[in-house]
Design an enzyme around this catalytic site. Sequence first.
Site, mmCIF file in Angstrom:
data_model
loop_
_atom_site.group_PDB
_atom_site.id
_atom_site.type_symbol
_atom_site.label_atom_id
_atom_site.label_comp_id
_atom_site.label_asym_id
_atom_site.label_seq_id
_atom_site.Cartn_x
_atom_site.Cartn_y
_atom_site.Cartn_z
ATOM 1 N N ARG A 66 -9.160 1.002 -0.161
ATOM 2 C CA ARG A 66 -9.968 1.768 0.789
ATOM 3 C C ARG A 66 -11.068 2.507 0.050
ATOM 4 O O ARG A 66 -10.922 2.862 -1.122
ATOM 5 C CB ARG A 66 -9.086 2.764 1.557
ATOM 6 C CG ARG A 66 -7.961 2.102 2.340
ATOM 7 C CD ARG A 66 -7.266 3.115 3.235
ATOM 8 N NE ARG A 66 -8.105 3.508 4.334
ATOM 9 C CZ ARG A 66 -7.957 3.094 5.594
ATOM 10 N NH1 ARG A 66 -6.967 2.294 5.924
ATOM 11 N NH2 ARG A 66 -8.782 3.490 6.529
ATOM 12 N N GLU A 114 -7.202 -13.427 10.519
ATOM 13 C CA GLU A 114 -5.919 -12.746 10.665
ATOM 14 C C GLU A 114 -5.951 -12.090 12.030
ATOM 15 O O GLU A 114 -6.791 -11.209 12.295
ATOM 16 C CB GLU A 114 -5.706 -11.705 9.565
ATOM 17 C CG GLU A 114 -4.365 -10.987 9.761
ATOM 18 C CD GLU A 114 -3.998 -10.046 8.634
ATOM 19 O OE1 GLU A 114 -4.480 -10.236 7.495
ATOM 20 O OE2 GLU A 114 -3.224 -9.108 8.905
ATOM 21 N N ASP A 129 0.822 -1.228 0.000
ATOM 22 C CA ASP A 129 0.000 0.000 0.000
ATOM 23 C C ASP A 129 0.852 1.274 0.000
ATOM 24 O O ASP A 129 0.522 2.264 -0.656
ATOM 25 C CB ASP A 129 -0.892 0.061 1.247
ATOM 26 C CG ASP A 129 -1.998 -0.970 1.242
ATOM 27 O OD1 ASP A 129 -2.208 -1.625 0.211
ATOM 28 O OD2 ASP A 129 -2.641 -1.122 2.294
ATOM 29 N N HIS A 130 1.931 1.253 0.807
ATOM 30 C CA HIS A 130 2.704 2.493 0.963
ATOM 31 C C HIS A 130 3.389 2.924 -0.326
ATOM 32 O O HIS A 130 3.685 4.106 -0.513
ATOM 33 C CB HIS A 130 3.752 2.338 2.061
ATOM 34 C CG HIS A 130 3.181 2.433 3.453
ATOM 35 N ND1 HIS A 130 1.877 2.733 3.714
ATOM 36 C CD2 HIS A 130 3.765 2.271 4.660
ATOM 37 C CE1 HIS A 130 1.676 2.747 5.012
ATOM 38 N NE2 HIS A 130 2.805 2.469 5.622
ATOM 39 N N GLY A 177 3.581 -4.671 6.181
ATOM 40 C CA GLY A 177 3.669 -3.598 5.199
ATOM 41 C C GLY A 177 4.594 -2.477 5.628
ATOM 42 O O GLY A 177 5.700 -2.329 5.113
ATOM 43 N N HIS A 178 4.156 -1.702 6.612
ATOM 44 C CA HIS A 178 4.824 -0.437 6.944
ATOM 45 C C HIS A 178 6.332 -0.599 7.177
ATOM 46 O O HIS A 178 7.143 0.116 6.581
ATOM 47 C CB HIS A 178 4.151 0.173 8.178
ATOM 48 C CG HIS A 178 4.709 1.495 8.558
ATOM 49 N ND1 HIS A 178 4.264 2.685 8.041
ATOM 50 C CD2 HIS A 178 5.723 1.816 9.395
ATOM 51 C CE1 HIS A 178 4.961 3.675 8.537
ATOM 52 N NE2 HIS A 178 5.850 3.180 9.367
ATOM 53 N N ARG A 190 -7.263 6.167 -1.176
ATOM 54 C CA ARG A 190 -6.126 7.046 -0.877
ATOM 55 C C ARG A 190 -4.796 6.465 -1.370
ATOM 56 O O ARG A 190 -3.845 7.194 -1.562
ATOM 57 C CB ARG A 190 -6.042 7.356 0.615
ATOM 58 C CG ARG A 190 -5.685 6.171 1.478
ATOM 59 C CD ARG A 190 -5.446 6.579 2.911
ATOM 60 N NE ARG A 190 -6.675 6.824 3.625
ATOM 61 C CZ ARG A 190 -6.786 6.707 4.958
ATOM 62 N NH1 ARG A 190 -5.733 6.386 5.678
ATOM 63 N NH2 ARG A 190 -7.927 6.922 5.565
ATOM 64 N N HIS A 191 -4.732 5.149 -1.552
ATOM 65 C CA HIS A 191 -3.476 4.595 -2.100
ATOM 66 C C HIS A 191 -3.750 3.613 -3.248
ATOM 67 O O HIS A 191 -3.568 3.968 -4.403
ATOM 68 C CB HIS A 191 -2.552 4.021 -1.009
ATOM 69 C CG HIS A 191 -3.209 3.262 0.105
ATOM 70 N ND1 HIS A 191 -4.068 2.228 -0.097
ATOM 71 C CD2 HIS A 191 -3.095 3.412 1.463
ATOM 72 C CE1 HIS A 191 -4.453 1.748 1.061
ATOM 73 N NE2 HIS A 191 -3.900 2.458 2.039
ATOM 74 N N GLY A 224 1.767 -3.910 12.412
ATOM 75 C CA GLY A 224 2.835 -3.317 13.219
ATOM 76 C C GLY A 224 4.051 -4.203 13.414
ATOM 77 O O GLY A 224 4.913 -3.890 14.236
ATOM 78 N N THR A 280 -4.298 4.175 9.647
ATOM 79 C CA THR A 280 -4.198 2.773 9.257
ATOM 80 C C THR A 280 -5.317 2.024 9.974
ATOM 81 O O THR A 280 -6.020 2.613 10.799
ATOM 82 C CB THR A 280 -2.814 2.188 9.609
ATOM 83 O OG1 THR A 280 -2.755 0.815 9.191
ATOM 84 C CG2 THR A 280 -2.521 2.258 11.101
ATOM 85 N N ARG A 311 1.944 12.453 -5.799
ATOM 86 C CA ARG A 311 2.096 13.317 -6.976
ATOM 87 C C ARG A 311 1.013 13.059 -8.021
ATOM 88 O O ARG A 311 1.008 13.694 -9.063
ATOM 89 C CB ARG A 311 3.467 13.083 -7.617
ATOM 90 C CG ARG A 311 4.626 13.687 -6.860
ATOM 91 C CD ARG A 311 4.691 15.187 -7.121
ATOM 92 N NE ARG A 311 5.679 15.825 -6.298
ATOM 93 C CZ ARG A 311 6.924 16.094 -6.690
ATOM 94 N NH1 ARG A 311 7.335 15.753 -7.881
ATOM 95 N NH2 ARG A 311 7.748 16.711 -5.874
HETATM 96 N N1 PXP Z 1 -3.058 -6.730 8.294
HETATM 97 C C1 PXP Z 1 -4.092 -5.870 8.119
HETATM 98 C C2 PXP Z 1 -5.481 -6.395 8.185
HETATM 99 C C3 PXP Z 1 -3.852 -4.506 7.854
HETATM 100 O O1 PXP Z 1 -4.890 -3.662 7.662
HETATM 101 C C4 PXP Z 1 -2.511 -4.059 7.742
HETATM 102 C C5 PXP Z 1 -2.241 -2.622 7.396
HETATM 103 O O2 PXP Z 1 -2.707 -2.347 6.126
HETATM 104 C C6 PXP Z 1 -1.487 -5.002 7.924
HETATM 105 C C7 PXP Z 1 -1.781 -6.325 8.225
HETATM 106 C C8 PXP Z 1 -0.047 -4.614 7.820
HETATM 107 O O3 PXP Z 1 0.253 -3.768 8.878
HETATM 108 P P1 PXP Z 1 1.605 -2.962 8.864
HETATM 109 O O4 PXP Z 1 1.544 -2.038 7.698
HETATM 110 O O5 PXP Z 1 1.613 -2.265 10.179
HETATM 111 O O6 PXP Z 1 2.716 -3.980 8.728
#
Ligand code: PXP
Length: 260
Positions: free
Chosen positions: A64, A170, A28-29, A232-233, A68-69, A211, A119, A37
Amino acid sequence: MPTGLQHWVSYKASPECALNLRLGVNVDHVATLRQARGGHEPEPVAAALLAQSAGAHGITVHIRGDRRHIQDRDLRVLKEVLAVPLNVECAASPEALEAVIPVKPSWVTLVPESREELTTQGGLDVIFLQGMLKPVVRELRSAGIHVSLFVDPVLDQVKMAAKLEADAVELNTGTYSDLPMDSDPSLELGRLRDAARLASRLDLRVLAGHGLNLQNVAPVAAIPEIEELNIGHSLIGRAVLVGLERAVEEMLTAMGEARP
Ligand code: PXP
């Protein structure tokens, strides 16, 4: 296929990894940066292909409501080019389902969504929402899509996910991940372990995420019932410094060390 992507597609997926814990990489990021941009770079599909070639076992994106992404076009192209399963996170709303079901990703993960949040905040309250979720889970499954419900590690939530006939839960690792560095994580890890054990006993597949990073991933990766982590992040943040392939490889190594 959009022009410019052929080069990335030619990257081969890594050979099957011996690790019995999969890594789903959330890109996503990369789309967030592109949208900053409003142009074409960086290309989240190229990031997904690079992650795949570095050994990621799946790619996750969150479409979303406010777009937004990730955009609708990203879903279609990802589905077309990926060799590994595509997992699309979305709200359980008619608009989201209308965008996602025709793409037929391998998985849909239903998550709570609000416009204000930066998030995903907390798991889906599948007990409160059971009446609304039941037909949604059924619709997705009858379209041939596996359904995962993002829930907090709470036993009653896991039981309801099984009752709703989801394929997987999950487990939200957000509370564990947000603990201050010097605090004792045993209570939160215990909740994750208990929820994972129950989910597995109820024949749900068990995933976890939110996280997670190189510093905190090991105790979660060590929970034997968990078969996939969605990250992700921290991965994309690390990729800005060392490159995405290296960031994915480092995470796979950390996961492998925790799950020999
Ligand atoms: N799982 C779910 C359901 C999420 O919404 C996210 C964030 O988009 C993640 C995992 C990944 O989280 P992070 O970006 O903090 O690693």
